[in-house]
Design a protein around this motif. Structure first.
Motif, PDB file in Angstrom:
ATOM      1  N   GLY A 106       4.278  -0.645 -17.028  1.00 34.83           N
ATOM      2  CA  GLY A 106       3.268  -0.959 -16.023  1.00 34.83           C
ATOM      3  C   GLY A 106       3.359  -0.191 -14.723  1.00 34.83           C
ATOM      4  N   PHE A 107       4.358   0.710 -14.584  1.00 34.52           N
ATOM      5  CA  PHE A 107       4.518   1.382 -13.295  1.00 34.52           C
ATOM      6  C   PHE A 107       3.365   2.339 -12.956  1.00 34.52           C
ATOM      7  CE2 PHE A 107       8.850  -0.238 -13.708  1.00 34.52           C
ATOM      8  CZ  PHE A 107       9.062  -0.707 -12.423  1.00 34.52           C
ATOM      9  N   PRO A 108       2.865   3.145 -13.932  1.00 34.93           N
ATOM     10  CA  PRO A 108       1.740   4.024 -13.576  1.00 34.93           C
ATOM     11  C   PRO A 108       0.547   3.235 -13.034  1.00 34.93           C
ATOM     12  CG  PRO A 108       2.739   4.747 -15.633  1.00 34.93           C
ATOM     13  CD  PRO A 108       3.377   3.438 -15.286  1.00 34.93           C
ATOM     14  N   ALA A 109       0.229   2.114 -13.654  1.00 29.66           N
ATOM     15  CA  ALA A 109      -0.903   1.311 -13.188  1.00 29.66           C
ATOM     16  C   ALA A 109      -0.627   0.719 -11.813  1.00 29.66           C
ATOM     17  CB  ALA A 109      -1.197   0.194 -14.195  1.00 29.66           C
ATOM     18  N   ALA A 110       0.645   0.308 -11.576  1.00 24.48           N
ATOM     19  CA  ALA A 110       0.989  -0.265 -10.278  1.00 24.48           C
ATOM     20  C   ALA A 110       0.842   0.781  -9.178  1.00 24.48           C
ATOM     21  CB  ALA A 110       2.424  -0.819 -10.323  1.00 24.48           C
ATOM     22  N   VAL A 111       1.234   2.028  -9.495  1.00 21.97           N
ATOM     23  CA  VAL A 111       1.103   3.096  -8.501  1.00 21.97           C
ATOM     24  C   VAL A 111      -0.373   3.459  -8.298  1.00 21.97           C
ATOM     25  CG1 VAL A 111       1.532   5.562  -8.122  1.00 21.97           C
ATOM     26  CG2 VAL A 111       3.413   4.034  -8.736  1.00 21.97           C
ATOM     27  N   ALA A 112      -1.157   3.455  -9.369  1.00 25.58           N
ATOM     28  CA  ALA A 112      -2.585   3.720  -9.237  1.00 25.58           C
ATOM     29  C   ALA A 112      -3.246   2.689  -8.326  1.00 25.58           C
ATOM     30  CB  ALA A 112      -3.254   3.727 -10.617  1.00 25.58           C
ATOM     31  N   ALA A 113      -2.795   1.443  -8.432  1.00 25.57           N
ATOM     32  CA  ALA A 113      -3.349   0.388  -7.580  1.00 25.57           C
ATOM     33  C   ALA A 113      -3.001   0.636  -6.114  1.00 25.57           C
ATOM     34  CB  ALA A 113      -2.819  -0.975  -8.031  1.00 25.57           C
ATOM     35  N   LEU A 114      -1.772   1.119  -5.867  1.00 26.85           N
ATOM     36  CA  LEU A 114      -1.394   1.441  -4.486  1.00 26.85           C
ATOM     37  C   LEU A 114      -2.250   2.578  -3.942  1.00 26.85           C
ATOM     38  CD1 LEU A 114       2.528   1.293  -4.631  1.00 26.85           C
ATOM     39  CD2 LEU A 114       0.967  -0.405  -3.670  1.00 26.85           C
ATOM     40  N   ARG A 115      -2.500   3.596  -4.773  1.00 22.97           N
ATOM     41  CA  ARG A 115      -3.308   4.740  -4.328  1.00 22.97           C
ATOM     42  C   ARG A 115      -4.757   4.332  -4.065  1.00 22.97           C
ATOM     43  NH1 ARG A 115      -0.532   9.043  -8.460  1.00 22.97           N
ATOM     44  NH2 ARG A 115       0.663  10.216  -6.901  1.00 22.97           N
ATOM     45  N   ALA A 116      -5.260   3.410  -4.905  1.00 25.19           N
ATOM     46  CA  ALA A 116      -6.632   2.955  -4.692  1.00 25.19           C
ATOM     47  C   ALA A 116      -6.767   2.294  -3.324  1.00 25.19           C
ATOM     48  CB  ALA A 116      -7.027   1.971  -5.802  1.00 25.19           C
ATOM     49  N   LYS A 117      -5.692   1.705  -2.882  1.00 25.78           N
ATOM     50  CA  LYS A 117      -5.731   0.975  -1.613  1.00 25.78           C
ATOM     51  C   LYS A 117      -5.398   1.873  -0.427  1.00 25.78           C
ATOM     52  CE  LYS A 117      -4.293  -3.602  -0.036  1.00 25.78           C
ATOM     53  NZ  LYS A 117      -3.538  -4.793  -0.434  1.00 25.78           N
ATOM     54  N   LEU A 118      -4.387   2.749  -0.616  1.00 21.53           N
ATOM     55  CA  LEU A 118      -3.865   3.509   0.529  1.00 21.53           C
ATOM     56  C   LEU A 118      -4.221   4.990   0.502  1.00 21.53           C
ATOM     57  CD1 LEU A 118      -0.353   1.817   0.672  1.00 21.53           C
ATOM     58  CD2 LEU A 118      -2.155   1.600   2.391  1.00 21.53           C
ATOM     59  N   GLY A 119      -4.915   5.445  -0.556  1.00 25.22           N
ATOM     60  CA  GLY A 119      -5.313   6.849  -0.607  1.00 25.22           C
ATOM     61  C   GLY A 119      -4.684   7.583  -1.775  1.00 25.22           C
ATOM     62  N   ALA A 120      -5.380   8.586  -2.289  1.00 22.25           N
ATOM     63  CA  ALA A 120      -4.902   9.375  -3.433  1.00 22.25           C
ATOM     64  C   ALA A 120      -3.895  10.398  -2.934  1.00 22.25           C
ATOM     65  CB  ALA A 120      -6.077  10.043  -4.132  1.00 22.25           C
ATOM     66  N   LEU A 121      -2.680   9.909  -2.661  1.00 18.85           N
ATOM     67  CA  LEU A 121      -1.665  10.712  -1.984  1.00 18.85           C
ATOM     68  C   LEU A 121      -0.403  10.809  -2.839  1.00 18.85           C
ATOM     69  CD1 LEU A 121      -2.005   9.051   1.539  1.00 18.85           C
ATOM     70  CD2 LEU A 121      -2.726  11.376   0.922  1.00 18.85           C
ATOM     71  N   PRO A 122       0.463  11.775  -2.525  1.00 18.38           N
ATOM     72  CA  PRO A 122       1.786  11.774  -3.151  1.00 18.38           C
ATOM     73  C   PRO A 122       2.509  10.465  -2.847  1.00 18.38           C
ATOM     74  CG  PRO A 122       1.421  13.800  -1.903  1.00 18.38           C
ATOM     75  CD  PRO A 122       0.287  12.869  -1.564  1.00 18.38           C
ATOM     76  N   VAL A 123       3.339  10.039  -3.799  1.00 17.59           N
ATOM     77  CA  VAL A 123       4.079   8.782  -3.642  1.00 17.59           C
ATOM     78  C   VAL A 123       5.575   9.085  -3.747  1.00 17.59           C
ATOM     79  CG1 VAL A 123       4.517   6.485  -4.613  1.00 17.59           C
ATOM     80  CG2 VAL A 123       2.185   7.433  -4.618  1.00 17.59           C
ATOM     81  N   ILE A 124       6.332   8.619  -2.764  1.00 19.64           N
ATOM     82  CA  ILE A 124       7.790   8.768  -2.810  1.00 19.64           C
ATOM     83  C   ILE A 124       8.408   7.373  -2.764  1.00 19.64           C
ATOM     84  CG2 ILE A 124       9.818   9.856  -1.807  1.00 19.64           C
ATOM     85  CD1 ILE A 124       8.094  11.883  -0.530  1.00 19.64           C
ATOM     86  N   MET A 125       9.291   7.123  -3.714  1.00 18.45           N
ATOM     87  CA  MET A 125       9.821   5.776  -3.873  1.00 18.45           C
ATOM     88  C   MET A 125      11.344   5.756  -3.791  1.00 18.45           C
ATOM     89  SD  MET A 125       7.259   4.368  -6.812  1.00 18.45           S
ATOM     90  CE  MET A 125       7.888   5.361  -8.132  1.00 18.45           C
ATOM     91  N   ALA A 126      11.863   4.650  -3.257  1.00 23.14           N
ATOM     92  CA  ALA A 126      13.313   4.431  -3.188  1.00 23.14           C
ATOM     93  C   ALA A 126      13.609   3.022  -3.661  1.00 23.14           C
ATOM     94  CB  ALA A 126      13.807   4.626  -1.749  1.00 23.14           C
ATOM     95  N   GLY A 127      14.855   2.776  -4.011  1.00 22.82           N
ATOM     96  CA  GLY A 127      15.268   1.417  -4.381  1.00 22.82           C
ATOM     97  C   GLY A 127      15.394   1.232  -5.879  1.00 22.82           C
ATOM     98  N   MET A 128      15.368  -0.030  -6.301  1.00 23.89           N
ATOM     99  CA  MET A 128      15.675  -0.370  -7.699  1.00 23.89           C
ATOM    100  C   MET A 128      14.657   0.174  -8.693  1.00 23.89           C
ATOM    101  SD  MET A 128      18.631  -1.679  -7.630  1.00 23.89           S
ATOM    102  CE  MET A 128      18.892  -2.490  -9.214  1.00 23.89           C
ATOM    103  N   VAL A 129      13.517   0.658  -8.190  1.00 24.88           N
ATOM    104  CA  VAL A 129      12.573   1.348  -9.071  1.00 24.88           C
ATOM    105  C   VAL A 129      13.241   2.560  -9.740  1.00 24.88           C
ATOM    106  CG1 VAL A 129      11.646   2.881  -7.272  1.00 24.88           C
ATOM    107  CG2 VAL A 129      10.176   2.180  -9.196  1.00 24.88           C
ATOM    108  N   GLY A 130      14.304   3.063  -9.110  1.00 22.74           N
ATOM    109  CA  GLY A 130      15.037   4.197  -9.664  1.00 22.74           C
ATOM    110  C   GLY A 130      16.271   3.795 -10.455  1.00 22.74           C
TER     111      GLY A 130
END
Lengths: 289, 289
Positions: free
Chosen positions: B42-66
């Protein structure tokens, strides 16, 4: 046989019952009928069942049966506590049934309580298994360390060593890595050695880090954690080099504490806790007759 | 606005997402969508939802997602770790999506890992909130204490302070006495003072003894236990008198750690963990462009 009686060491989850004649246990049974398994109001019937089996004799009981969750709250006597001061404070909840009190220490620095262990600790001296001036250890869920002077308990400390191990294994993030067996092996000894820096909170998370980084074989973490906790406990109690600890334990707990106390610089004399209990409760009865 | 990107601090149970433009967070949302709430795949869809809200931008992630329980295991970089060495080891699980690695330390004495905290810790220096040579503390379930030299994490220690408090409250015999609120009050301070003797196993059972003997008012035990644990943690970390600790915390945790560090002889500089995160992740991105 007028000196015969039934002695009960009645704990929360277990019970040990002996018929005692002239200071010797002539019959002993151990079962899982701790106080939590006795229904409300069920203690007279439980004692009647013991008498039906072991004889219509006086019954003297120690342990959690004398707590506010047991049959009757027998209170606590203060340190310095002897078998004689304990005998002078027994309560009688029923005809021919006596419950002995626990022991407490209460100083400005700290407070502590025990209930049941006092019979073994003082009984070890009565049985000639420990001298009247000694440091005694009785391992368990709530570990007791008692300082005796001239045959009296003058101070003691309870450590929640056993309970914390069980909590970590059942509920902590590192619990999933604690499936292995605990023995007094190299992993246990490594934990005892690591406990020297007294930084338990960091050492416990280190279990997780070692697992993530592949630094410890699966199955070794449980013994290591046991070594950390028991090592921490022993080091906090051993205040003199080569101090002798009279250890009321057998089986695995005796092996673990013997290893930990030795690594921490102490010496161990293992003594028989059941023989100590029989000697202690017999002497309590003698003080009352 | 080609420098704009979305930064995600994605933990086990919580998530904080910011749209960053020219080094500043222009929009931030915090929610309970930690990695455990994301269904398998489900991570691609979760990131797509963030982009829909905050803009079609690069995403950099930290924490337990890694982590190996997250989207993609981003591994760990070794100490000494800088924002530059971290930037050089990011992984790309999907187009325009980057996950930064954690940090590990592995010496003959001990091993430790962190994942997510490294951005705040190094970002505090990048933001000018902490000097390049400093002791930083980031309290939480698994408390991080990091030693920085010349702007690099050279060593760190994780203490399971927060987890142990939660375990004791939920599952220990003394847990039933820990219903009260925790504040940086007299009970908390008494626990911090009592932690000086580093005898945690005995001090914890002392909660039970104090209750049985009526020595502590109901409702005070939780704060006292918190003081014992946090005090123990802080004392193990403060190795110099009047040592300054840069504290990445706010609210109750900031008040508790400020009180404990001060009682233990240290000094506290509280710094903004979100500002530190934004500065850290922005600089990681700059190293990559």
């Amino acid at each position: 046989m007028t000196d015969a009686f039934i002695a009960v060491d009645w704990g929360t989850t277990n019970r040990r019952v002996s018929r005692i004649e002239q200071g010797s246990a002539v019959a002993t049974q151990r079962d899982g009928m701790g106080i939590l398994s006795v229904p409300p109001g069920g203690f007279p019937a439980a004692v009647a069942a013991l008498r039906a089996k072991l004889g219509a004799l006086p019954v003297i009981m120690a342990g959690m049966v004398g707590s506010n969750r047991g049959w009757h709250d027998a209170g606590y006597v203060a340190c310095p506590a002897t078998l004689e001061t304990i005998a002078s404070a027994v309560v009688q909840p029923d005809e021919g049934v006596l419950i002995i009190p626990g022991v407490y220490v209460d100083t400005p620095e700290r407070a502590d309580v025990m209930r049941g262990e006092e019979v073994q600790l003082l009984g070890a001296v009565a049985a000639g298994l420990a001298p009247g001036d000694a440091l005694l250890c009785q391992p368990g869920t709530h570990n007791k360390w008692a300082t005796l002077r001239q045959g009296a308990i003058v101070d003691f400390t309870t450590a929640m060593t056993g309970e914390l191990f069980a909590l970590l294994k059942s509920h902590a993030l590192i619990g999933s890595e604690m499936a292995g067996e605990v023995n007094a092996d190299a992993s246990f000894r490594a934990g005892v050695v690591a406990s020297a820096d007294a930084d338990l909170l960091a050492a416990l998370f280190g279990i997780r880090a070692a697992s993530v980084l592949g630094k410890r074989a699966p199955g070794e973490a449980a013994a290591y954690v046991s070594g950390l906790l028991i090592g921490n406990d022993c080091r906090a109690r051993l205040r003199q080099p080569e101090q002798t600890v009279y250890l009321l334990a057998d089986g695995l707990l005796a092996r673990l504490y013997t290893a930990a106390i030795t690594i921490a610089g102490g010496k161990v004399v293992a003594i028989d806790s059941h023989a100590s209990f029989i000697a202690g409760i017999t002497q309590i009865r003698n003080f009352m007759s």
